[in-house]
Design an enzyme around this catalytic site. Structure first.
Site, mmCIF file in Angstrom:
data_model
loop_
_atom_site.group_PDB
_atom_site.id
_atom_site.type_symbol
_atom_site.label_atom_id
_atom_site.label_comp_id
_atom_site.label_asym_id
_atom_site.label_seq_id
_atom_site.Cartn_x
_atom_site.Cartn_y
_atom_site.Cartn_z
ATOM 1 N N LYS A 23 0.843 -1.217 0.000
ATOM 2 C CA LYS A 23 0.000 0.000 0.000
ATOM 3 C C LYS A 23 0.871 1.258 0.000
ATOM 4 C CE LYS A 23 -1.809 1.909 3.948
ATOM 5 N NZ LYS A 23 -1.603 3.350 3.984
ATOM 6 N N ASN A 24 1.848 1.302 0.888
ATOM 7 C CA ASN A 24 2.622 2.532 1.033
ATOM 8 C C ASN A 24 3.566 2.779 -0.133
ATOM 9 O OD1 ASN A 24 1.295 3.012 3.370
ATOM 10 N ND2 ASN A 24 3.018 2.612 4.739
ATOM 11 N N CYS A 72 -5.305 7.886 8.710
ATOM 12 C CA CYS A 72 -5.606 7.402 10.058
ATOM 13 C C CYS A 72 -5.311 8.488 11.083
ATOM 14 C CB CYS A 72 -4.749 6.174 10.358
ATOM 15 S SG CYS A 72 -5.277 4.734 9.419
ATOM 16 N N ARG A 87 -0.787 15.271 12.696
ATOM 17 C CA ARG A 87 -0.042 14.887 11.480
ATOM 18 C C ARG A 87 0.104 16.107 10.575
ATOM 19 N NH1 ARG A 87 -1.988 9.055 9.230
ATOM 20 N NH2 ARG A 87 0.095 9.054 8.330
ATOM 21 N N ASP A 103 3.863 0.808 12.083
ATOM 22 C CA ASP A 103 2.640 0.178 11.572
ATOM 23 C C ASP A 103 2.458 -1.252 12.100
ATOM 24 O OD1 ASP A 103 2.119 2.467 10.218
ATOM 25 O OD2 ASP A 103 2.554 1.692 8.221
ATOM 26 N N ARG A 154 -8.953 -0.449 3.725
ATOM 27 C CA ARG A 154 -8.116 0.592 3.120
ATOM 28 C C ARG A 154 -6.728 0.054 2.810
ATOM 29 N NH1 ARG A 154 -6.922 5.422 6.505
ATOM 30 N NH2 ARG A 154 -5.376 5.381 4.868
HETATM 31 C C1 UD1 Z 1 3.989 6.992 6.241
HETATM 32 C C2 UD1 Z 1 3.143 5.746 6.038
HETATM 33 C C3 UD1 Z 1 2.601 5.242 7.369
HETATM 34 C C4 UD1 Z 1 3.734 5.050 8.362
HETATM 35 C C5 UD1 Z 1 4.600 6.299 8.454
HETATM 36 C C6 UD1 Z 1 5.821 6.119 9.314
HETATM 37 C C7 UD1 Z 1 2.240 6.038 3.838
HETATM 38 C C8 UD1 Z 1 1.041 6.267 2.994
HETATM 39 N N1 UD1 Z 1 2.056 6.054 5.142
HETATM 40 O O1 UD1 Z 1 3.132 7.996 6.757
HETATM 41 O O2 UD1 Z 1 1.938 4.005 7.140
HETATM 42 O O3 UD1 Z 1 3.183 4.766 9.637
HETATM 43 O O4 UD1 Z 1 5.049 6.689 7.151
HETATM 44 O O5 UD1 Z 1 6.582 5.053 8.865
HETATM 45 O O6 UD1 Z 1 3.310 5.776 3.331
HETATM 46 N N2 UD1 Z 1 5.576 14.808 10.658
HETATM 47 C C9 UD1 Z 1 5.564 16.170 10.989
HETATM 48 N N3 UD1 Z 1 5.546 17.061 9.960
HETATM 49 C C10 UD1 Z 1 5.557 16.683 8.652
HETATM 50 C C11 UD1 Z 1 5.577 15.307 8.332
HETATM 51 C C12 UD1 Z 1 5.585 14.389 9.359
HETATM 52 O O7 UD1 Z 1 5.557 16.536 12.156
HETATM 53 O O8 UD1 Z 1 5.539 17.554 7.774
HETATM 54 C C13 UD1 Z 1 5.595 13.816 11.750
HETATM 55 C C14 UD1 Z 1 4.289 12.994 11.773
HETATM 56 O O9 UD1 Z 1 3.268 13.664 12.457
HETATM 57 C C15 UD1 Z 1 4.755 11.732 12.452
HETATM 58 C C16 UD1 Z 1 6.197 11.577 11.943
HETATM 59 O O10 UD1 Z 1 6.603 12.869 11.500
HETATM 60 O O11 UD1 Z 1 4.752 11.915 13.850
HETATM 61 C C17 UD1 Z 1 6.350 10.559 10.826
HETATM 62 O O12 UD1 Z 1 5.524 10.915 9.744
HETATM 63 P P1 UD1 Z 1 5.809 10.474 8.240
HETATM 64 O O13 UD1 Z 1 7.070 9.672 8.179
HETATM 65 O O14 UD1 Z 1 5.710 11.682 7.396
HETATM 66 O O15 UD1 Z 1 4.588 9.510 7.967
HETATM 67 P P2 UD1 Z 1 3.604 9.523 6.736
HETATM 68 O O16 UD1 Z 1 4.344 9.791 5.490
HETATM 69 O O17 UD1 Z 1 2.400 10.329 7.067
#
Ligand code: UD1
Length: 418
Positions: free
Chosen positions: A22-23, A116, A121, A305, A397
């Site tokens: 998925k990711n 989720c 986020r 995850d 999902r």
């Molecule tokens: C992706 C994955 C999700 C996984 C996560 C961490 C997808 C679709 N989803 O989510 O399944 O759990 O990586 O491995 O690929 N953050 C900020 N500011 C930002 C961006 C992130 O504060 O601009 C924080 C987030 O709130 C979180 C952490 O950084 O606490 C990690 O987020 P991130 O690695 O960006 O996760 P996603 O890309 O949303």
């Protein structure tokens, strides 16, 4: 309302093939926007998040066709449109369309992404990094308007190795006529998969899989065919399920090398794990034991995850397991649901302490998020009596064919309507 009736207590036996990740498929589909030539993504999982990504592509003017597990995208007529909040709100990964739109159209217009609820986020890392490359932002989160003032290369250091921000930077940077260096980039295998596809399209990227990515952008990209990597999180979830229920389960078409911390945790819980090529076989014929402390971390650490599925597996493990969540600020919404089955879980800030109990009893529980939903299913599969799991759409999902898979493994489950 639809629910899954689960009559728990049966060991699982059988073999199931793991789907495409998925990711990975979501950013890969976003990347197909980067070229007017046809792209084919094979091994796509039939999950609602992938469907949502194809709806966004169609909205942006692409022709998209599913042929079995392949998605064929023709973005030659892509004209660019604002992505409406109904489409953005379906998943977090919709935000990676921003980098693709900036590359292809020079601008992007979208609202805050869904996904989720795992605590706050924000997308501040995406914003700051893209601004450093010349992107101007305007508007509020309901209607962001972004465009390149001028496309220039440079060095960007992410405050945290954010998966989404790294993907957005890759998708945007391939159009920058210059060199973009990203430090503290995410090293998740799904990033490597995206780099592979972009390179197959003609992009020049080095450092994939490391914390330092170098993108020499500005080259016209062409169509390409790409096979989605196997889903690490689907694999981890079925492994946790097999560990919880006991039995003998083989997962094929996966990659054991991408799951080392998960396999280590399950081995220390007393599971026998055999890996051969693309197959992982888990056997458990003795009681589970607790595994001490596991902290989630960016790749190559223990994946966030897999935290909820592992927690469900530890409910019956003798002793105390501490699960420390370091990636998301609030990723314990499954805890109250797991307690309904008799799970003994205490939380203290970002630490959940699970004390193994002798038996779990049937309960009605709700999928609170994608992985938390699978954790509730795992608890129900180990509980005595008939449980009900609600909120199945959330589980769909990210897990393709999951109810069929439970049946194939010998679980006693059925879809019911009330
Ligand atoms: C992706 C994955 C999700 C996984 C996560 C961490 C997808 C679709 N989803 O989510 O399944 O759990 O990586 O491995 O690929 N953050 C900020 N500011 C930002 C961006 C992130 O504060 O601009 C924080 C987030 O709130 C979180 C952490 O950084 O606490 C990690 O987020 P991130 O690695 O960006 O996760 P996603 O890309 O949303």
């Amino acid at each position: 309302m639809q629910y899954l009736a689960v009559r728990g207590g049966k060991p699982l036996r059988g073999s199931i093939p793991i789907h495409g990740a998925k990711n990975s498929v979501l950013p890969l589909l976003a990347a197909t926007l980067l070229t007017p030539e046809r792209c084919v993504i094979t091994g796509c999982p039939e999950i609602s998040d992938a469907t949502a990504a194809t709806e966004i592509l169609r909205h942006l003017g692409c022709t998209v066709e599913w042929r079995g597990a392949s998605v064929i995208v023709d973005a030659s007529q892509a004209s660019g449109n604002a992505i409406p909040s109904e489409l953005m709100g379906k998943m977090r990964a919709s935000v990676t369309f921003l980098g693709a739109m900036l590359s292809r159209f020079g601008w992007g217009r979208l609202s805050a992404p869904g996904g989720c609820r795992l605590g706050v986020r924000p997308i501040n890392y995406h914003v700051a990094a893209l601004e450093a490359l010349g992107v101007k932002w305007d508007g509020e989160s309901e209607d962001w308007r972004c465009r390149w003032e001028a496309r220039f290369g440079g060095e960007v250091t992410l405050p945290f190795p954010s998966v989404g921000a790294t993907e957005n930077l890759l998708l945007a940077s391939v159009s920058v006529p210059g060199v973009v260096t990203v430090h503290n980039a995410a090293r998740e295998p799904e990033i490597t998969d995206l780099c592979g596809f972009l390179s197959a399209m003609g992009a020049e990227i080095s450092g994939a899989g490391t914390a330092d990515l170098i993108i020499r952008g500005g080259k016209p990209l062409h169509g390409a065919v790409w096979h989605v990597m196997p889903d690490r999180m689907e694999t981890a979830s079925y492994l946790a399920m097999a560990a919880a229920c006991g039995g003998d389960v083989a997962l094929t078409q996966t990659d054991p090398m991408l799951l080392i911390p998960v396999l280590d945790a399950l081995r220390s819980a007393g599971c026998r794990i055999e890996t051969t090529g693309k197959t992982i076989r888990l056997l458990r014929d003795r009681p589970l034991r607790a595994i001490g402390t596991v902290s989630t971390a960016p790749y190559p650490g223990f994946p966030t995850d897999a935290q909820a599925p592992l927690m469900a597996a530890m409910l019956l493990a003798e002793g105390e397991t501490r699960l420390i969540e370091t990636v998301f600020s609030d990723r314990f919404s499954h805890v109250p649901e797991l307690r309904k089955f008799g799970g003994a879980i205490e939380t203290d800030g970002n630490c959940a302490i699970v004390t193994g109990v002798r038996r779990l009893t049937a309960a009605s529980a709700e999928a609170t998020d994608l992985r938390g939903g699978m954790a509730a299913v795992i608890a129900a599969l180990c509980a005595e009596g008939e449980s009900r799991i609600y909120g199945l759409d959330l589980i769909g999902r990210g897990y393709a064919q999951w109810i069929d898979y439970l049946g194939l493994l010998g679980a006693d489950v059925s879809l019911q309507e009330e």
